[in-house]
Design a protein around this motif. Structure first.
Motif, short mmCIF file in Angstrom:
data_model
loop_
_atom_site.label_atom_id
_atom_site.label_comp_id
_atom_site.label_asym_id
_atom_site.label_seq_id
_atom_site.Cartn_x
_atom_site.Cartn_y
_atom_site.Cartn_z
N GLN B 86 0.84 -1.22 0.00
CA GLN B 86 0.00 0.00 0.00
C GLN B 86 0.86 1.25 0.00
O GLN B 86 0.57 2.23 -0.70
N MET B 87 1.93 1.23 0.78
CA MET B 87 2.83 2.40 0.84
C MET B 87 3.39 2.72 -0.53
O MET B 87 3.40 3.88 -0.97
N GLN B 88 3.86 1.67 -1.23
CA GLN B 88 4.48 1.91 -2.55
C GLN B 88 3.43 2.38 -3.56
O GLN B 88 3.70 3.23 -4.40
N SER B 89 2.22 1.83 -3.46
CA SER B 89 1.16 2.22 -4.39
C SER B 89 0.74 3.67 -4.16
O SER B 89 0.56 4.44 -5.11
N LEU B 90 0.56 4.04 -2.89
CA LEU B 90 0.17 5.41 -2.60
C LEU B 90 1.29 6.39 -2.95
O LEU B 90 1.03 7.51 -3.41
N ALA B 91 2.53 5.95 -2.78
CA ALA B 91 3.67 6.79 -3.17
C ALA B 91 3.69 6.99 -4.69
O ALA B 91 3.94 8.11 -5.18
N SER B 92 3.41 5.93 -5.44
CA SER B 92 3.37 6.06 -6.90
C SER B 92 2.28 7.04 -7.33
O SER B 92 2.46 7.79 -8.29
N ALA B 93 1.16 7.02 -6.61
CA ALA B 93 0.08 7.96 -6.93
C ALA B 93 0.52 9.39 -6.67
O ALA B 93 0.25 10.30 -7.46
N ARG B 94 1.23 9.61 -5.57
CA ARG B 94 1.74 10.95 -5.26
C ARG B 94 2.76 11.40 -6.32
O ARG B 94 2.78 12.57 -6.72
N LEU B 95 3.60 10.46 -6.75
CA LEU B 95 4.58 10.80 -7.79
C LEU B 95 3.87 11.20 -9.09
O LEU B 95 4.26 12.17 -9.74
N LYS B 96 2.86 10.45 -9.43
CA LYS B 96 2.11 10.75 -10.65
C LYS B 96 1.47 12.14 -10.55
O LYS B 96 1.50 12.93 -11.50
N ASP B 97 0.92 12.40 -9.37
CA ASP B 97 0.29 13.70 -9.14
C ASP B 97 1.32 14.83 -9.23
O ASP B 97 1.07 15.88 -9.82
N LYS B 98 2.50 14.58 -8.65
CA LYS B 98 3.57 15.59 -8.69
C LYS B 98 3.98 15.86 -10.13
O LYS B 98 4.14 17.02 -10.54
#
Lengths: 279, 106
Positions: B86-98
């Motif tokens: 979950q941490m890596q998935s949510l981090a990927s979402a933040r990266l995409k958003d950034k």
């Protein structure tokens, strides 16, 4: 005043809301809800009836929930008994309520509730973790956004190998919560759809608003569904379809229900979650 | 020799594992960032984690630092595999958003 309720009645917000309006408009002091023909009471119904019973008690009325004898234990476990809602006196309950003074210990409430569920059902670890995340985040939303000064309720139960969760508040509803920031929301349904988008929140510049997006994803991954009711809008999201409804009545507040199939292979890992977000 | 700072979550007074609590933990990580080679977060006796907590303490690190920096600096101990995922998935979402925000601003 006496209402005879069938299973299909108590599973539907429009029917329950109509009954509520009729009961509130009636002068009778004692209002009976007869669940005699109902074998299972859904978490959604438990939450709704508990909130309604509390409202009736505050108005000086006496709600009574009647059920078949062989179903008595289940009703008592939920806290609906033949006299009135009495969640303070019996523990543990499938139905839990949060009050503003105990918000500071809400994680304990959620953890205790999860341990309680574990004690009565063999729930696979992945489903259990998802259940905790869902209840925890939905309660956080209630606390931060609903502006509810009243009791809020949550309930989870396994019926036919499906874990059903419901969190209910009597707050301002989703549209009112978002309208200052998203002024083009034309109705409750539009607001419900909006709140499921990644990053949508009423708190400006906060980079919040991901909880409901994640919960939706967890429900779909678990071959379940998510249902949101607020104002007169209702949205049901399933793996195969999305149903949008104007329910024809107005629920002042928000009710969110989630179903998860009790599958030992399910893992709440959110793989490739980023591919499903807007942008 | 590599310097490692261990943060034991059970020893911290984390009342709710809420978004606000996650912000405190992220603040602690940022504070320790330059003081060591590795920050090791120990989740022993932490049974459940909330979505918002994970997003706030970990995924939001990706808004201000590169993925490589974070993966080499922040490590986990006694962390359940599902929560790690979950941490890596949510981090990927933040990266995409950034990246989306950066593209819009360029």
């Amino acid at each position: 005043m006496h209402f005879q309720l069938a299973y299909n009645d108590i599973a539907n917000i429009d029917c329950l809301q109509s009954i509520k309006e009729e009961a509130l408009a009636n002068n009778a002091d004692v209002i009976e809800f007869d669940f005699g023909d109902v074998s299972d009471i859904l978490p959604f119904t438990a939450c709704y009836c508990a909130a309604f019973a509390d409202e009736l008690i505050r108005l000086g009325k006496y709600p009574r929930f009647l059920c078949a004898e062989n179903n008595q234990a289940k009703f008592e476990q939920i806290g609906l008994d033949t006299l009135h809602l009495n969640t303070e006196l019996r523990e543990p309950f499938l139905l839990e309520q949060t009050l503003r003074p105990v918000y500071s210990s809400k994680i304990k409430i959620v953890n205790d509730y999860i341990y309680f569920l574990k004690s009565i059902y063999a729930i696979p670890s992945g489903v259990l973790k998802a259940t905790h995340s869902i209840i925890h985040d939905l309660l956080m939303n209630v606390i931060q956004h609903s502006k509810s000064n009243d009791r809020n309720y949550f309930c989870a139960d396994i019926i036919d190998a499906v874990l059903r969760i419901c969190v209910l508040d009597s707050g301002i509803g989703i549209r009112k919560s978002l309208i200052n920031r998203y002024q083009d929301l034309k109705n409750d349904l539009a607001a419900i759809e909006k709140c499921l988008e990644y990053g949508v929140t009423n708190i400006r510049d906060s980079q919040r608003g991901i909880g409901l997006t994640v919960i939706k994803r967890m429900a779909l991954d678990a071959n379940g569904e998510m249902e949101l009711i607020s104002g007169n809008g209702k949205l049901i999201i399933r793996p195969s379809e999305t149903i949008k409804q104007d329910i024809g009545v107005t629920y002042f507040g928000t009710i969110i229900s989630v179903k998860l199939k009790v599958d030992p292979l399910y893992r709440p890992r959110l793989d490739n979650f980023e591919n499903g977000i807007e942008g | 020799m590599k310097s490692v700072i261990i943060i034991k979550l059970k020893d911290l007074d984390i009342p709710e594992f809420s978004r606000d609590d996650g912000k405190v933990i992220r603040g602690l990580i940022e504070q320790l960032w330059s003081q060591c080679d590795e920050i090791l977060l120990d989740f022993q006796d932490v049974e459940f984690l909330g979505i918002s907590f994970i997003d706030e303490f970990y995924a939001k690190l990706f808004l201000s630092r590169s993925k490589e920096q974070i993966l080499s600096k922040v490590k986990f101990l006694n962390l359940d595999e599902d929560y790690y995922s979950q941490m890596q998935s949510l981090a990927s979402a933040r990266l995409k958003d950034k990246n989306r925000i950066n593209e819009h601003s360029n």
